[in-house]
Design an enzyme around this catalytic site. Sequence first.
Site, PDB file in Angstrom:
ATOM      1  N   THR A  15       0.830  -1.212   0.000  1.00  0.00           N
ATOM      2  CA  THR A  15       0.000   0.000   0.000  1.00  0.00           C
ATOM      3  C   THR A  15       0.858   1.253   0.000  1.00  0.00           C
ATOM      4  O   THR A  15       0.506   2.269  -0.606  1.00  0.00           O
ATOM      5  CB  THR A  15      -0.919  -0.018   1.238  1.00  0.00           C
ATOM      6  OG1 THR A  15      -1.803  -1.131   1.114  1.00  0.00           O
ATOM      7  CG2 THR A  15      -1.740   1.241   1.359  1.00  0.00           C
ATOM      8  N   THR A  93       1.793  -4.098   4.380  1.00  0.00           N
ATOM      9  CA  THR A  93       1.657  -4.373   5.813  1.00  0.00           C
ATOM     10  C   THR A  93       1.083  -5.759   6.101  1.00  0.00           C
ATOM     11  O   THR A  93       1.154  -6.243   7.221  1.00  0.00           O
ATOM     12  CB  THR A  93       0.754  -3.319   6.485  1.00  0.00           C
ATOM     13  OG1 THR A  93      -0.541  -3.360   5.875  1.00  0.00           O
ATOM     14  CG2 THR A  93       1.343  -1.924   6.358  1.00  0.00           C
TER      15      THR A  93
HETATM   16  N1  ASP Z   1      -2.427  -5.381   0.660  1.00  0.00           N
HETATM   17  C1  ASP Z   1      -1.392  -4.604   1.195  1.00  0.00           C
HETATM   18  C2  ASP Z   1      -0.116  -5.416   1.237  1.00  0.00           C
HETATM   19  O1  ASP Z   1       0.107  -6.142   2.174  1.00  0.00           O
HETATM   20  C3  ASP Z   1      -1.722  -4.081   2.542  1.00  0.00           C
HETATM   21  C4  ASP Z   1      -0.782  -2.997   2.941  1.00  0.00           C
HETATM   22  O2  ASP Z   1       0.284  -2.796   2.417  1.00  0.00           O
HETATM   23  O3  ASP Z   1      -1.170  -2.297   3.891  1.00  0.00           O
HETATM   24  O4  ASP Z   1       0.641  -5.315   0.305  1.00  0.00           O
END
Ligand code: ASP
Length: 330
Positions: A15, A93
């Site tokens: 993200t 994340t």
């Molecule tokens: N879908 C994302 C990932 O893990 C979630 C994020 O980065 O917050 O790449």
Amino acid sequence: MSPRPLIVLFATGGTISSLTSQDAAQGYAPALAGEDLLSRIPGHADIARVEVTDFSRVVSQDLTLDMVIGLCRQVNRTLSRPDVAGVVITHGTGTLEDTCFLADLFVRGDKPVVGTGAMFNASWPEWDGRRNILDALAAAASPESRGKGVLVCMNGEVHAARDVVKMHASSPAAFVSPGTGPLGCVDDGRVIYYRAPTRRHTFPSEAIEPEVELIKVAQGSSDRLFRAALHLGVRGVVIEGLGGRGTIPGWFFPAIREALTQGVPVVLCTRSPVGRVAFTVSASMVELGEMGVIPGGDLPAHKARLLLMAALAHTRKVEAIRSIFATVAP
Ligand code: ASP
């Protein structure tokens, strides 16, 4: 004036690097390279000289373990350069804590390695990537971060990779270290530590045994997934047991005995986010301990799986694996 330290930023996607597509209904996806991230954060040059490596541009659920091993190798090579003071990894994340924990097991030496991400994508005014990258750079550039293993810097807090979990699916304060609290903070650019990690094990090479399964037990679960895993020839199993220190139903015990007789190590974790597995309290836990099950301590099951994978790539001796677990998660 001493020159600003050189930090290498590995951009992997997530993200933090994502933009919303023209048609907002299609959602957002990783789009920004490492240099694009930096160009949105003019303040970075005051903290460090930053060199970028574009490792991947994927959501973190699409990072394979082979990719993560490759990342750890590149990080180790980078840290062996005398001109490099530390590393920052920008990451989704969803599996930030997993990659950082594996890196904690594989990254050698004292130089800081700091993982970070964002809860809001870069098209949004609330994008938290700016603050998180600046804080991660500050943590990686700080001499006080040396020797603390791989760190995760989110929302102004610095956590040990071993301890941290994404506790909230969407809050900007998503990352916590449930049993221990953060190691410190980055406050207005100042990196402050209150404590240091004590439970690290570093493997001599970046390798994992892929044939390890994680099986979650719920109330009344049957043992069939466990037996299926054995039948498929797994080399190790982690069971996430119930809230009573990782208890599992008695009808699982025969299958666990079979696994142990076949030399397949079985690690037991608890689904409780805080507290540890111990084979000393109830009669059934004492029995599991006597059978030879390895306690996963306070490690969440997904991290115990990574530790078992790494351990099995380095030794097949159950007692050696038990002692690695006793070091990392007594
Ligand atoms: N879908 C994302 C990932 O893990 C979630 C994020 O980065 O917050 O790449």
